[in-house]
Scaffold this motif. Sequence first.
Motif: not given
Length: 434
Positions: A128, A234, A280, A283
């Motif tokens: 992270m 995250e 995020w 992702k």
Amino acid sequence: MIINDVKEPVQDPPSQPLSTSRPPESSAEVDLPPPPYQVNGHNISNSAPSLVAQSASIPSSEPSNDSNLSPKDVGIRGRLTKRTKVLLCALALTLIACAIFLPVYFKVIKRRETEVITSGGNGSRIVMEDGTEFMYSNPFGGFWVYDPSSPFNSSARPNAWTPPLNIPWDFTTYRIHGVNLGGLFLLEPIISPALFQRYPGTMDEWDLSVAMANDPSSGGLGQIEEHYRTFITEKDIADIAGAGLTWIRLPIGFWAIETWPGEPFLEHTSWKYIIRVLQWCRKYGLRVNLALYSVPGSANGETMGGKWGQIEFLSGAMGIANAQCTLYYIRVLAEFISRSEWKNVVPMLSIVNSPAYRAIGVEQLRSFYNEAYRVVREATGYGTGNGPYLVMFDGGDSSSGIFRNNFMSGADRVILERQPCVVSLSHMSLGTVL
């Protein structure tokens, strides 16, 4: 004694004309007496002087022969010559080694050291932004994708049966399984009680913002930013994807865009954290419904509206002005998420959450929905791929009558939202559920 110095009279040379004949080409043509001749008591030859002999008499600028050096000088020169050869050999070997090693180092070794991992599935390691690491757990075949050289890559997917972000969502094929991230960008005492417990008596984000602004020693409004930074991480987003979910509903307040004089909310600050959450979601392959929960004047008078007990949206002295501001914010958000880098991540926009249609009026709310639809579609265009799906609240049940008589029938990509309550709160006082 007298010596008479008798001198013979000098005779004039015969008057002969000057010879115009060429000079002799060689000494053989000159009538000279036979050698030897003496000059200053030394015999000389009658032949032409030798150039070799002349050059021998001229000092040479070239180094002298070793035969002229002493044994000591010869030894020193020998040692210098050997040392020079050794140094030249060492330099040559060094250059050869560099020519071989440097390409290998930069193309193989260094590349491995600096190589960035851009994708991974179940069991992959995630680092992270604060340096904390965790292991990605996704037993459903999902995989994350993040490439710093291509930050808007949308090829991630949350599981094996859900299409990646770069493939449009088909509502006739796929079913939404999502979760609402309440309490992150819009604070409510029932969801984020720790913040409200610091300031007893605060009921909503308006009251909380006023109390924090009056308490700079505790961090002031910076406490809210710290909440934005830490409340959802995250890893939470990764865990949502790993649990098999596919969508996130992200409520925000209008103060992410701007505030007006007299409004105590923390202006603009949440926007960069909203972008962080959206990135995020990209992702890990999660799609987002961006929900404008709180609008100017509050549309429902509840804590989720930003100010408890007040409804000044389409109602009251500032009702129309607040509605016009809301239309502007809706257009800003719609244009932003329609950009190529975001439209795959945020294909849905909820324009107002739970408006109090009984207090506002059904016809007034229907008129606002029509205007919001027109504003968005004129800004983003019509048809698939042009702008987001628009989500409109139907009042909680079909009895509201908002969408009766085929209201919005034939509209381009409009979704009706209904929020059935599974938990009934009988009473709420000072942020405590009883």
